[in-house]
Design an enzyme around this catalytic site. Structure first.
Site, PDB file in Angstrom:
ATOM      1  N   CYS A 180      46.094  27.656  50.314  1.00  0.00           N
ATOM      2  CA  CYS A 180      45.593  28.771  49.241  1.00  0.00           C
ATOM      3  C   CYS A 180      44.574  28.050  48.211  1.00  0.00           C
ATOM      4  O   CYS A 180      43.332  28.200  48.153  1.00  0.00           O
ATOM      5  CB  CYS A 180      46.536  29.419  48.707  1.00  0.00           C
ATOM      6  SG  CYS A 180      46.282  30.402  47.393  1.00  0.00           S
ATOM      7  N   LYS A 200      48.467  29.242  59.132  1.00  0.00           N
ATOM      8  CA  LYS A 200      48.513  28.932  57.744  1.00  0.00           C
ATOM      9  C   LYS A 200      49.004  27.453  57.633  1.00  0.00           C
ATOM     10  O   LYS A 200      50.106  27.118  57.957  1.00  0.00           O
ATOM     11  CB  LYS A 200      48.927  29.689  56.936  1.00  0.00           C
ATOM     12  CG  LYS A 200      48.981  29.293  55.355  1.00  0.00           C
ATOM     13  CD  LYS A 200      49.814  30.217  54.532  1.00  0.00           C
ATOM     14  CE  LYS A 200      50.034  29.503  53.137  1.00  0.00           C
ATOM     15  NZ  LYS A 200      50.742  30.807  52.179  1.00  0.00           N
ATOM     16  N   HIS A 247      50.194  37.716  51.307  1.00  0.00           N
ATOM     17  CA  HIS A 247      51.132  36.765  51.208  1.00  0.00           C
ATOM     18  C   HIS A 247      52.682  37.382  50.949  1.00  0.00           C
ATOM     19  O   HIS A 247      52.533  38.378  50.680  1.00  0.00           O
ATOM     20  CB  HIS A 247      50.795  35.777  49.866  1.00  0.00           C
ATOM     21  CG  HIS A 247      51.444  34.598  49.774  1.00  0.00           C
ATOM     22  ND1 HIS A 247      52.953  34.341  49.682  1.00  0.00           N
ATOM     23  CD2 HIS A 247      51.051  33.330  49.667  1.00  0.00           C
ATOM     24  CE1 HIS A 247      53.007  32.991  49.498  1.00  0.00           C
ATOM     25  NE2 HIS A 247      51.869  32.420  49.454  1.00  0.00           N
ATOM     26  N   ASP A 269      41.791  33.737  52.549  1.00  0.00           N
ATOM     27  CA  ASP A 269      41.682  32.383  52.282  1.00  0.00           C
ATOM     28  C   ASP A 269      42.108  31.364  53.381  1.00  0.00           C
ATOM     29  O   ASP A 269      41.835  30.179  53.465  1.00  0.00           O
ATOM     30  CB  ASP A 269      42.773  32.030  51.038  1.00  0.00           C
ATOM     31  CG  ASP A 269      44.296  32.479  51.303  1.00  0.00           C
ATOM     32  OD1 ASP A 269      44.422  32.900  52.256  1.00  0.00           O
ATOM     33  OD2 ASP A 269      44.985  31.919  50.335  1.00  0.00           O
ATOM     34  N   ASN A 270      43.015  31.700  54.099  1.00  0.00           N
ATOM     35  CA  ASN A 270      43.685  30.987  55.318  1.00  0.00           C
ATOM     36  C   ASN A 270      43.948  31.750  56.500  1.00  0.00           C
ATOM     37  O   ASN A 270      43.906  32.832  56.227  1.00  0.00           O
ATOM     38  CB  ASN A 270      44.452  29.726  54.843  1.00  0.00           C
ATOM     39  CG  ASN A 270      45.802  30.307  53.993  1.00  0.00           C
ATOM     40  OD1 ASN A 270      45.686  29.936  52.899  1.00  0.00           O
ATOM     41  ND2 ASN A 270      46.552  31.131  54.602  1.00  0.00           N
ATOM     42  N   ARG A 281      40.327  28.565  47.304  1.00  0.00           N
ATOM     43  CA  ARG A 281      39.682  29.180  45.996  1.00  0.00           C
ATOM     44  C   ARG A 281      38.938  28.436  45.147  1.00  0.00           C
ATOM     45  O   ARG A 281      37.831  29.152  44.543  1.00  0.00           O
ATOM     46  CB  ARG A 281      41.026  29.869  45.290  1.00  0.00           C
ATOM     47  CG  ARG A 281      41.655  30.735  46.009  1.00  0.00           C
ATOM     48  CD  ARG A 281      43.364  31.077  45.544  1.00  0.00           C
ATOM     49  NE  ARG A 281      43.914  31.752  46.643  1.00  0.00           N
ATOM     50  CZ  ARG A 281      43.856  33.027  46.734  1.00  0.00           C
ATOM     51  NH1 ARG A 281      43.264  33.947  45.934  1.00  0.00           N
ATOM     52  NH2 ARG A 281      44.558  33.568  47.748  1.00  0.00           N
ATOM     53  N   HIS A 287      45.832  31.226  41.037  1.00  0.00           N
ATOM     54  CA  HIS A 287      46.389  30.041  41.524  1.00  0.00           C
ATOM     55  C   HIS A 287      45.326  29.201  41.442  1.00  0.00           C
ATOM     56  O   HIS A 287      45.410  27.873  42.435  1.00  0.00           O
ATOM     57  CB  HIS A 287      46.605  30.422  43.134  1.00  0.00           C
ATOM     58  CG  HIS A 287      47.807  29.683  43.665  1.00  0.00           C
ATOM     59  ND1 HIS A 287      48.032  29.373  45.092  1.00  0.00           N
ATOM     60  CD2 HIS A 287      48.864  28.982  42.946  1.00  0.00           C
ATOM     61  CE1 HIS A 287      49.025  28.653  45.239  1.00  0.00           C
ATOM     62  NE2 HIS A 287      49.603  28.389  43.802  1.00  0.00           N
ATOM     63  N   ASP A 302      44.730  36.943  51.313  1.00  0.00           N
ATOM     64  CA  ASP A 302      45.917  35.872  51.107  1.00  0.00           C
ATOM     65  C   ASP A 302      46.465  35.908  52.602  1.00  0.00           C
ATOM     66  O   ASP A 302      47.302  36.851  52.743  1.00  0.00           O
ATOM     67  CB  ASP A 302      46.815  35.947  50.083  1.00  0.00           C
ATOM     68  CG  ASP A 302      47.550  34.786  49.623  1.00  0.00           C
ATOM     69  OD1 ASP A 302      47.348  33.635  50.569  1.00  0.00           O
ATOM     70  OD2 ASP A 302      47.969  34.366  48.590  1.00  0.00           O
ATOM     71  N   ASP A 303      46.251  34.821  53.224  1.00  0.00           N
ATOM     72  CA  ASP A 303      47.269  34.650  54.616  1.00  0.00           C
ATOM     73  C   ASP A 303      46.856  35.759  55.575  1.00  0.00           C
ATOM     74  O   ASP A 303      47.751  36.233  56.307  1.00  0.00           O
ATOM     75  CB  ASP A 303      48.664  34.534  54.331  1.00  0.00           C
ATOM     76  CG  ASP A 303      49.000  33.326  53.493  1.00  0.00           C
ATOM     77  OD1 ASP A 303      48.141  32.803  53.029  1.00  0.00           O
ATOM     78  OD2 ASP A 303      50.222  33.318  53.156  1.00  0.00           O
ATOM     79  N   LYS A 361      45.113  37.647  42.095  1.00  0.00           N
ATOM     80  CA  LYS A 361      45.941  36.143  42.250  1.00  0.00           C
ATOM     81  C   LYS A 361      44.871  35.285  41.769  1.00  0.00           C
ATOM     82  O   LYS A 361      43.578  35.251  42.230  1.00  0.00           O
ATOM     83  CB  LYS A 361      46.298  35.932  43.845  1.00  0.00           C
ATOM     84  CG  LYS A 361      46.908  34.590  43.953  1.00  0.00           C
ATOM     85  CD  LYS A 361      47.479  34.335  45.401  1.00  0.00           C
ATOM     86  CE  LYS A 361      47.680  33.104  45.664  1.00  0.00           C
ATOM     87  NZ  LYS A 361      48.181  32.626  46.790  1.00  0.00           N
TER      88      LYS A 361
END
Length: 742
Positions: free
Chosen positions: A276, A606, A431, A541-542, A280, A336, A238-239, A334
């Site tokens: 995010c 992001k 994150h 994810d990004n 996903r 989300h 994540d991030d 995670k």
């Protein structure tokens, strides 16, 4: 006129009933004529009122009228009728099933509950209540035609233990396959056959009594993936930025990730979405986010098309497809993909992981969480009640422990019973709020005292040396998320430098922790002898985030607050001891200068559609199935992961075989398998028609190309020159040229 219509409709109803073996006499019954003479609805109402003459009384759902009439024309009846004439001890009396269509297992259950209770004098009668379904009805019907003396249709066998040891589905399938041409044959005007008789049949028919009937095996084989199908592990961070791991020339040691790259592939031109939830959805379905239902993050509920923030009923996940092919499946970390209003214990759970194809789930449904005191942890469909966590607790370790237990559990049975597994491991890291164990933090104390400008230059040079980016790739402009220049590190005083360096130490420790997590999983696979036949995918994810703002913060949500009406003295940081940064007593996030270094060589972050927001690393390894290939610079997109994985393991997507989900046709996917690129370095990108930028300064003009195969980073690096844009409001309102990292 009404009488004339009535006469015509009753004549037609009488004809249908006679053809089907029912009564020839139609009593005078009131019918409401709303559709005119010959209306199928009117005819169906007349027939419905007379079904008790042929052994079944029911009320029709208007939507089922046409279906029922077609069945009457063909001389066949609902499966409920089959039960009615197949049980030696049963004569149908009354039945009301108006809420359900014909041939439904609910109707069958109601049928027996209402009428068979008075005849439950044979052993095991209650078993039938639990096992009645469409397959049972179909099997009973076929058996009545081809083998009327079979013990299956006698009361004792049908209700006893013999039936409980058989598969209803396989039984029905076997007789349907072996007896495809066994029609019901009734003479016109006759009554339905009694329980002691059977339909008339020709002696030359394949359904004659002399035809052998092969029973199905008592223990049907379970669904299995293709021989040699690999385990599949997808690790999603994540991030995390483009330059944050060793294979993309980070200074942070990541030996497990380096092993993946050395044994497989590193994609340098892979693209994702800038936030995010959409990615996903894309990764797990192969659909563009809007088509999957996630045009935005799952933190609201507008309900508009494409922004429903739930995966649609007609959208199959990778987990559902692999599970249907025989894989064991689990998700850790995670999620989300459930909007905020549905993550509580009492909510509808149809969008929770277990309902989307995973046998097991352990993690956080939310978009972010504390690394030390998680707000909510869910196991399968239940919120885990945790009042306090151990002193050495870290959510990354907790997730990893659960992932290892899942893998070990799939190997606890006999070898012949073991199945390949699919593990979707979605980290909460990187994150914010950032957090890491003290033992990991200690490794990086003092490492980043030279600042983000130096770090970016060093990473950039190593990327060129390795061939990740072309030699002519320039350093990015030093621009923050809101268009202002990133702070010049050399302009800071010593105390501020020490404070800002602390944040990057935490971030580096988190990357280290993620690599340790992967190393533990790889070690287990090595121990089990399954590492080589495991397909491992690793990505983010990004891109790296600028949520910490220019100065960073020890109060993540204070900096994150973007709501109108904040007081003028609102502060985006709190004055806490810098020693707390990264631990359980702070909610930290690093300054955007470190985010700029994370995204080397790209600009922005992001949440933005510039390359810094959508270009991330992609590693893929499967030693048993793919020879190590090193770098791949073909353009590929997040939607391509699901079709590529399915292609490699040999499992078709439901949309290619007329598949359905809950009775609804499955959407076709937007992604394209890049397996050909894995097998041939010279193969062009499988995303034909991708967009390449033609730069005619000061504007960047997109054009479509059939072969977007090109070295990475040659487009979307400079795009539009901010300094050449006209003055305007917004993040680029300052027309002066930006500082480039020295």
């Amino acid at each position: 006129m009404a009488n004339e219509h009535y006469t015509r409709d009753t004549d037609r109803a009488r004809q249908l009933l006679a053809e089907a073996g029912g009564a020839e006499t139609i009593p005078e019954i009131p019918v409401s004529y709303t559709a005119g003479s010959g209306s199928e609805q009117n005819i169906a109402q007349i027939i419905a009122a007379n079904l008790d003459e042929i052994g079944l009384r029911t009320r029709l759902d208007p939507q089922e009228n046409a279906v029922m009439i077609d069945r009457l024309r063909g001389g066949t009846f609902d499966g409920l009728w089959v039960l009615g004439h197949s049980f030696a001890q049963y004569t149908p009396s009354t039945l009301s099933v108006s809420a359900f269509p014909f041939n439904s297992e609910k109707n069958a259950s109601n049928f027996l509950d209402d009428d068979y209770a008075t005849h439950a004098d044979s052993p095991g009668a209650s078993t039938i209540y639990r096992r009645l379904n469409n397959d049972l009805l179909e099997a009973a019907f076929i058996l009545e035609l081809v083998a009327p003396d079979s013990p299956l249709v006698t009361t004792s066998a049908l209700h006893g233990v013999t039936w409980s040891k058989r598969s209803e589905l396989d039984l029905a399938h076997a007789y349907l396959t072996e007896r495809p041409s066994c029609p019901v044959s009734f003479s016109a005007g006759s009554r339905l056959p009694s329980a002691s008789s059977s339909p008339a049949r020709s002696s030359s028919s394949p359904c004659s009594d002399s035809s052998p009937v092969t029973p199905p095996p008592p223990w049907p084989d379970p669904v299995r993936p293709p021989d040699g199908a690999p385990n599949v592990i997808v690790v999603l961070l994540d991030d995390m930025g483009y330059a944050d791991i060793g294979p993309f020339r980070s200074e942070i040691p990541t030996p497990a990730l380096q092993r993946l790259a050395d044994e497989g592939f590193a994609f340098t031109n892979y693209h994702t979405t800038p936030v995010c939830s959409p990615v996903r959805a894309a990764v797990l379905t192969g659909l563009n986010p809007h088509r999957a239902g996630f045009a935005s993050v799952a933190n609201s509920g507008p309900g508009f098309p494409g922004v429903r923030l739930e995966l649609g009923e007609d959208v199959s996940t990778l987990a559902e497809v692999l599970h249907g092919a025989g894989y064991a499946t689990a998700a850790v970390g995670k999620w989300h993909l459930t909007r905020d209003s549905l993550i509580h214990e009492g909510a509808d759970k149809s969008s929770w992981p277990v309902q989307r194809g995973f046998d097991h789930y352990y993690g956080s449904l939310e978009g972010l969480n504390s690394f030390f005191h998680p707000n909510q942890i869910v196991r399968d469909n239940t919120v885990v009640q945790v009042e306090e966590t151990p002193e050495d607790y870290c959510i990354t370790d907790d997730y990893t422990d659960e992932a290892l237990r899942f893998i070990q559990g799939t190997r606890a049975s006999a070898p012949q019973e073991q199945r390949p597994f699919f593990l979707y491991f979605a980290h909460t890291a990187m994150h914010g709020p950032l957090g890491a164990k003290e033992s990991d933090l200690a490794k990086y104390r003092g490492r980043y005292s030279e600042g983000w400008d130096v770090l970016l230059r060093e990473r950039h040079a190593r990327q060129i040396d390795l061939g990740i980016i072309p030699p002519e790739t320039p350093l990015p402009e030093s621009v923050g998320r809101l268009g202002k220049e990133v702070i010049d590190w050399d302009s800071l005083d010593g105390e501020t430098k020490d404070l800002y360096a602390r944040y990057q130490e935490v971030y580096a420790a988190m990357v280290d922790s993620v690599d340790q997590s992967l190393s533990r999983i790889i070690d287990l696979l090595d121990e089990l002898g399954e590492k080589d036949n495991t397909l491992v995918v690793f990505t983010s994810d990004n891109g790296g985030s600028a949520e910490g703002g220019p100065e960073g913060t020890r109060s993540y949500f204070s900096r994150f607050a973007h709501v109108p009406g904040l007081p003028e003295d609102w502060t985006a940081d709190v004055d806490r001891d810098p020693a707390f940064i990264g631990g359980p007593r702070s909610m930290a996030h690093y300054p955007e200068g470190w985010g700029m270094a994370s995204n080397t060589p790209f600009r922005f972050y992001k949440g933005q559609t510039f390359a810094g927001g959508v270009r991330v690393p992609l590693l893929l390894s499967w030693p048993a199935g793919l020879a190590a290939g090193g770098l791949r610079d073909q353009y590929q997109y997040a939607t391509d992961l699901t079709p590529t994985i399915l292609d490699l393991v040999g499992v078709p997507h439901p949309s290619t075989v007329n598949g359905t989900r809950h009775g609804v046709p499955v959407k076709d996917i937007d992604g394209v398998s890049f397996a050909p690129v894995l097998r041939d370095a010279s193969h062009p990108s499988t995303k034909a028609g991708a967009v390449r930028r033609v730069r005619r300064q000061p504007w960047a003009v997109p054009r479509r190309v059939e072969d977007p195969h090109e070295p990475p980073a040659r487009y979307a690096l400079r795009g539009r020159r901010v300094g050449a844009l006209p003055r305007r409001r917004g993040p680029h309102r300052d027309p002066r040229p930006r500082r480039t990292v020295p």
